[in-house]
Design an enzyme around this catalytic site. Structure first.
Site, PDB file in Angstrom:
ATOM      1  N   LEU A  64      54.038  73.766  18.311  1.00 25.17           N
ATOM      2  CA  LEU A  64      54.423  73.926  19.558  1.00 25.17           C
ATOM      3  C   LEU A  64      55.718  74.094  19.782  1.00 25.17           C
ATOM      4  O   LEU A  64      56.749  73.351  18.907  1.00 25.17           O
ATOM      5  CB  LEU A  64      53.433  72.981  20.311  1.00 25.17           C
ATOM      6  CG  LEU A  64      52.079  72.746  20.242  1.00 25.17           C
ATOM      7  CD1 LEU A  64      51.479  71.528  20.677  1.00 25.17           C
ATOM      8  CD2 LEU A  64      51.633  74.123  21.221  1.00 25.17           C
ATOM      9  N   PRO A  65      56.255  74.245  20.818  1.00 20.74           N
ATOM     10  CA  PRO A  65      57.942  74.434  21.124  1.00 20.74           C
ATOM     11  C   PRO A  65      58.588  73.205  21.304  1.00 20.74           C
ATOM     12  O   PRO A  65      59.542  72.987  20.391  1.00 20.74           O
ATOM     13  CB  PRO A  65      57.795  75.319  22.437  1.00 20.74           C
ATOM     14  CG  PRO A  65      56.598  75.888  22.623  1.00 20.74           C
ATOM     15  CD  PRO A  65      55.389  75.085  21.838  1.00 20.74           C
ATOM     16  N   THR A  93      59.071  71.025  15.732  1.00 21.06           N
ATOM     17  CA  THR A  93      60.362  70.223  15.566  1.00 21.06           C
ATOM     18  C   THR A  93      60.569  69.733  16.967  1.00 21.06           C
ATOM     19  O   THR A  93      60.740  70.447  17.980  1.00 21.06           O
ATOM     20  CB  THR A  93      61.414  71.012  15.506  1.00 21.06           C
ATOM     21  OG1 THR A  93      61.321  71.784  14.026  1.00 21.06           O
ATOM     22  CG2 THR A  93      62.714  70.565  15.165  1.00 21.06           C
ATOM     23  N   LYS A 168      64.439  66.269   9.406  1.00 23.72           N
ATOM     24  CA  LYS A 168      64.746  67.579   9.598  1.00 23.72           C
ATOM     25  C   LYS A 168      65.918  67.762  10.584  1.00 23.72           C
ATOM     26  O   LYS A 168      66.885  68.723  10.482  1.00 23.72           O
ATOM     27  CB  LYS A 168      63.345  68.143  10.544  1.00 23.72           C
ATOM     28  CG  LYS A 168      63.623  69.343  11.386  1.00 23.72           C
ATOM     29  CD  LYS A 168      63.494  70.614  10.653  1.00 23.72           C
ATOM     30  CE  LYS A 168      63.828  71.890  11.610  1.00 23.72           C
ATOM     31  NZ  LYS A 168      63.750  73.039  10.978  1.00 23.72           N
ATOM     32  N   LYS A 243      68.839  73.980  19.674  1.00 21.81           N
ATOM     33  CA  LYS A 243      67.712  72.751  19.918  1.00 21.81           C
ATOM     34  C   LYS A 243      67.732  71.587  18.890  1.00 21.81           C
ATOM     35  O   LYS A 243      67.764  70.623  19.380  1.00 21.81           O
ATOM     36  CB  LYS A 243      66.613  73.691  19.739  1.00 21.81           C
ATOM     37  CG  LYS A 243      65.474  72.721  20.210  1.00 21.81           C
ATOM     38  CD  LYS A 243      63.789  73.501  19.470  1.00 21.81           C
ATOM     39  CE  LYS A 243      62.837  72.195  19.268  1.00 21.81           C
ATOM     40  NZ  LYS A 243      61.668  72.710  18.905  1.00 21.81           N
TER      41      LYS A 243
HETATM   42  P1  NAD Z   1      57.029  80.180  19.691  1.00 22.23           P
HETATM   43  O1  NAD Z   1      57.538  80.013  21.042  1.00 22.23           O
HETATM   44  O2  NAD Z   1      56.840  81.527  18.999  1.00 22.23           O
HETATM   45  O3  NAD Z   1      55.504  79.536  19.363  1.00 22.23           O
HETATM   46  C1  NAD Z   1      54.966  78.345  20.363  1.00 22.23           C
HETATM   47  C2  NAD Z   1      53.572  78.766  20.770  1.00 22.23           C
HETATM   48  O4  NAD Z   1      52.931  77.589  21.584  1.00 22.23           O
HETATM   49  C3  NAD Z   1      53.369  79.789  21.770  1.00 22.23           C
HETATM   50  O5  NAD Z   1      52.756  80.963  21.260  1.00 22.23           O
HETATM   51  C4  NAD Z   1      52.928  79.241  23.080  1.00 22.23           C
HETATM   52  O6  NAD Z   1      52.030  79.975  23.741  1.00 22.23           O
HETATM   53  C5  NAD Z   1      52.229  77.983  22.529  1.00 22.23           C
HETATM   54  N1  NAD Z   1      51.704  77.080  23.255  1.00 22.23           N
HETATM   55  C6  NAD Z   1      52.775  76.291  24.170  1.00 22.23           C
HETATM   56  N2  NAD Z   1      52.266  75.389  24.695  1.00 22.23           N
HETATM   57  C7  NAD Z   1      50.910  75.368  24.754  1.00 22.23           C
HETATM   58  C8  NAD Z   1      49.717  74.813  24.920  1.00 22.23           C
HETATM   59  N3  NAD Z   1      49.909  73.702  25.838  1.00 22.23           N
HETATM   60  N4  NAD Z   1      48.602  74.998  24.119  1.00 22.23           N
HETATM   61  C9  NAD Z   1      48.609  75.946  23.290  1.00 22.23           C
HETATM   62  N5  NAD Z   1      49.577  76.710  22.925  1.00 22.23           N
HETATM   63  C10 NAD Z   1      50.893  76.238  23.516  1.00 22.23           C
HETATM   64  O7  NAD Z   1      57.833  78.983  18.623  1.00 22.23           O
HETATM   65  P2  NAD Z   1      57.795  79.149  16.901  1.00 22.23           P
HETATM   66  O8  NAD Z   1      59.200  79.751  16.758  1.00 22.23           O
HETATM   67  O9  NAD Z   1      56.516  79.518  16.409  1.00 22.23           O
HETATM   68  O10 NAD Z   1      58.205  77.569  17.042  1.00 22.23           O
HETATM   69  C11 NAD Z   1      57.344  76.529  16.851  1.00 22.23           C
HETATM   70  C12 NAD Z   1      58.176  75.205  16.484  1.00 22.23           C
HETATM   71  O11 NAD Z   1      58.554  75.369  15.048  1.00 22.23           O
HETATM   72  C13 NAD Z   1      59.195  74.785  17.230  1.00 22.23           C
HETATM   73  O12 NAD Z   1      59.190  73.403  17.501  1.00 22.23           O
HETATM   74  C14 NAD Z   1      60.340  75.370  16.556  1.00 22.23           C
HETATM   75  O13 NAD Z   1      61.592  74.649  16.888  1.00 22.23           O
HETATM   76  C15 NAD Z   1      59.882  74.991  15.184  1.00 22.23           C
HETATM   77  N6  NAD Z   1      60.577  76.014  14.083  1.00 22.23           N
HETATM   78  C16 NAD Z   1      60.804  77.045  14.406  1.00 22.23           C
HETATM   79  C17 NAD Z   1      61.494  77.860  13.429  1.00 22.23           C
HETATM   80  C18 NAD Z   1      61.551  79.390  13.669  1.00 22.23           C
HETATM   81  O14 NAD Z   1      62.297  80.240  12.620  1.00 22.23           O
HETATM   82  N7  NAD Z   1      60.868  80.325  14.576  1.00 22.23           N
HETATM   83  C19 NAD Z   1      61.908  77.523  12.044  1.00 22.23           C
HETATM   84  C20 NAD Z   1      61.621  76.026  11.918  1.00 22.23           C
HETATM   85  C21 NAD Z   1      60.980  75.493  12.992  1.00 22.23           C
END
Ligand code: NAD
Length: 296
Positions: A64-65, A93, A168, A243
């Protein structure tokens, strides 16, 4: 194994697909119906809600975000629907304090939980080559290891609950600060009349050598695979680096640690994101420093 997966975004979509490829039965939920549709196309079963996905699952993975989403999903859906022996894995994260608080709530209910944030971006999530940094008890780590191994190339135990998040954000504080310093050095070298390749050839073999220089060189040329060679597109978005730096600086304030370099890096990425750089790779901070940045 039946696994509930909640949060099927940029990262979670590929991770859920890799659990399916490893032979797991994955019940998938996201607030976005498009995201659920993509997960179903990858072989997951669509769930009607997070609680629906969690019911009957042996493990729950969330991606999740931020901390607010994680705290709400666990309190509102996961804790009530999960069995006592269901293993809970949060791969998002998030801030260390929320990670510890949610894990403590799980423990109070007799449920085992790990925080398992990842290193590696969307390409690594799709390819199943993420690195997981895991916080939790040794028993929970041993149970989590094979599930995480289906989505990654390395699974490392950092310590007790919250230690995965701590590892992390400390890593990314170092990465953000070292990238800014590397970019500064290349910009200064250029203004002093040094060719970028020449400076790279010297510094990469001298004591300035670091990952930001040799793997992710922030100027085009010396490292052909670095995002600088493709207009800073792809890679690790500056918004995500910001972030993580914010999380690191907040965590430092909470424990009284001095992080002046991390705080300065945070301020610079805040400016860069404010000027439209959010989607650009974090090495594009070079363009802020050399004055050549213009959004769009
Ligand atoms: P994203 O925004 O693409 O995906 C998050 C998903 O969570 C979305 O599809 C959203 O609809 C869903 N969501 C939000 N609230 C919800 C709820 N209550 N119930 C169900 N679903 C819900 O984000 P991402 O890029 O996939 O990143 C996810 C995590 O991974 C974050 O914490 C980010 O910091 C971490 N991260 C991302 C990357 C990257 O390169 N994108 C790399 C390392 C870590």
């Amino acid at each position: 194994m039946r696994i509930a997966f909640v949060g099927l975004g940029n990262m979670g979509g590929g991770m859920a697909a890799n659990l399916v490829k490893a032979g797991h039965e994955v019940a998938a939920f996201d607030l976005s119906t498009d995201a659920i549709g993509r997960a179903v196309a990858a072989g997951c079963d669509a769930a009607r809600s997070a609680a629906d996905a969690v019911g009957g699952a042996a493990a729950v993975v969330t991606m999740l975000p931020a901390g607010t989403h994680v705290a709400a999903v666990y309190a509102d859906a996961v804790f009530g629907a999960a069995a006592e022996d269901t293993l809970l894995l949060d791969c998002s994260t998030i801030d260390v304090a929320t990670a510890k608080a949610v894990a403590a709530d799980a423990a109070a209910r007799g449920q085992s939980m790990v925080d398992a944030p990842v290193s590696g971006g969307i390409a690594a999530a799709n390819a199943g080559t993420l690195t997981f940094m895991v916080g939790g008890t040794s028993d929970a780590f041993v149970r989590a290891q094979p599930i995480l191994a289906a989505m990654g190339k390395a699974v490392l135990h950092a310590g007790a609950a919250g230690a995965g998040q701590a590892a992390k954000i400390c890593n990314n504080l170092l990465l953000g600060a070292s990238m800014v310093a590397t970019a500064e050095a290349f910009v200064l070298a250029g203004k002093l009349g040094l060719d970028a390749q020449t400076f790279f050839d010297i510094s990469s073999k001298a004591s300035g050598q670091c990952w930001s220089m040799t793997s992710y060189c922030p100027v085009p040329g010396p490292v052909p695979a670095s995002p600088a060679n493709r207009n800073y597109d792809g890679g690790f978005a500056s918004a995500l680096m910001l972030k993580d730096l914010k999380l690191a600086v907040e965590a430092a304030q909470a424990v009284g640690a001095a992080v002046p370099m991390g705080a300065q890096a945070e301020a610079l990425y805040q400016i860069f994101v404010g000027l439209g750089g959010a989607a650009k790779d974090f090495s594009a901070v070079t363009k802020l420093l050399d004055g050549s940045w213009s959004a769009g």
